[in-house]
Design an enzyme around this catalytic site. Structure first.
Site, PDB file in Angstrom:
ATOM      1  CE  LYS A  36      -1.809  -1.484   3.749  1.00  0.00           C
ATOM      2  NZ  LYS A  36      -2.595  -1.759   4.974  1.00  0.00           N
ATOM      3  CB  THR A  39      -6.366   8.309   7.638  1.00  0.00           C
ATOM      4  OG1 THR A  39      -5.385   8.786   8.585  1.00  0.00           O
ATOM      5  CG2 THR A  39      -6.500   9.312   6.503  1.00  0.00           C
ATOM      6  N   GLY A  56      -7.907   3.701  11.108  1.00  0.00           N
ATOM      7  CA  GLY A  56      -8.423   2.387  10.733  1.00  0.00           C
ATOM      8  C   GLY A  56      -8.356   2.068   9.258  1.00  0.00           C
ATOM      9  CB  THR A  57      -6.629   3.684   6.391  1.00  0.00           C
ATOM     10  OG1 THR A  57      -7.136   4.984   6.704  1.00  0.00           O
ATOM     11  CG2 THR A  57      -6.595   3.513   4.885  1.00  0.00           C
ATOM     12  N   GLY A  58      -5.949   0.788   7.327  1.00  0.00           N
ATOM     13  CA  GLY A  58      -5.384  -0.525   7.008  1.00  0.00           C
ATOM     14  C   GLY A  58      -6.340  -1.658   7.332  1.00  0.00           C
ATOM     15  CB  CYS A  59      -8.495  -2.307  10.296  1.00  0.00           C
ATOM     16  SG  CYS A  59      -7.263  -2.065  11.582  1.00  0.00           S
TER      17      CYS A  59
END
Length: 265
Positions: free
Chosen positions: A174, A207, A209-212
């Site tokens: 990412k 942003t 919690g974007t990865g989760c």
């Protein structure tokens, strides 16, 4: 029949990340969500304050109870915290034949708190990455796992190849931490070719919690039978919209809007 997804991750009481975010995403995609908690975190939109890991045997027993009763179409891994939990999750993956695994490489929080102990990183690389169907690190996590500094597109591709060599079937690197101020570019590698996903960068601090959220969206799409490229493409469009429509909640980095679109079926 309804498709199912299990998240094995930490709990975020603010609701923006961790299992709370994962379950929201599963619901948004009309996938039946289940959750196994690995760590109780004390956090809010301003960052992680403390973490309290769940005993490793309790993590294993949670997965066991579900796997022996309910068909699990996809497993999504998030925060694992320590080596003992990593080992117990790896054992559960093997014992219960959990193969469609989306692994979000949660290592540190946005405010630089360790969410995976330093002495657990090598164990994670040895036991979890080889059991990954798709690995979804951001740039800092990829650098930590490979010890390769990312400066150029060639570096991105080199890191993808290195992570792939550790055993994951697919690697999605990412680009949200990239130096380009205008665009976010994610790179998907399947062992032979690279696919790039490019979106205009959204100017917002919200942003959390974007990865989760991204990993859970991919997991939802895989559970519903999409191939990897299609799953990532749908998840990327979803996460972009969730950031554009993010919520101004709290005094720090607000959460995404997981229900920004009503029809994701």
């Amino acid at each position: 029949m309804v498709k199912t997804a299990l998240t094995v991750a930490g709990s975020d009481p603010s609701g923006g990340a961790g299992i709370q975010a994962d379950l929201k995403v599963f619901s948004a995609f009309n996938v039946y969500g289940m959750a196994v908690i690995t760590s109780l975190t004390i956090q809010n939109t301003q960052g992680v304050i403390y973490t309290y890991p769940i005993p490793a045997n309790v993590v294993f027993d949670q997965i066991k109870a579900l796997a022996e009763d309910i068909s699990i179409d996809v497993l999504k891994l998030g925060m694992l915290q320590n080596a003992e939990i990593v080992e117990s999750v790896a054992l559960a993956i093997k014992k219960f034949n959990l193969n469609l695994n989306v692994v979000d490489t949660v290592i540190k929080s946005k405010n630089d708190k360790n969410l995976l102990d330093k002495d657990a990183i090598e164990v994670f690389k040895k036991l979890i990455i080889p059991n990954s169907y798709i690995l979804t690190p951001n740039i800092p996590e990829a650098q930590e796992l490979t010890q390769i500094t990312i400066e150029t597109q060639q570096d991105l591709e080199k890191v993808c190849k290195e992570l792939y060599s550790m055993g994951s079937r697919y690697v999605l690197l990412k680009g949200g931490h990239g130096k380009d101020e205008d665009y976010v570019v994610d790179v998907l590698y399947d062992g032979e070719s690279f696919t790039y996903f490019k979106y205009q960068k959204v100017k917002t601090q919200n942003t959390h919690g974007t990865g989760c959220t991204y990993a859970s969206a991919i997991a939802s799409c895989l559970a519903k039978g999409y191939d990897v490229k299609k799953a990532v493409s749908i998840a990327k469009a979803y996460i972009n919209g969730a950031i554009i429509n993010s919520l101004q909640i709290g005094r720090g980095k607000g959460p995404l809007n997981h229900f920004w679109i009503s029809d994701l079926h």
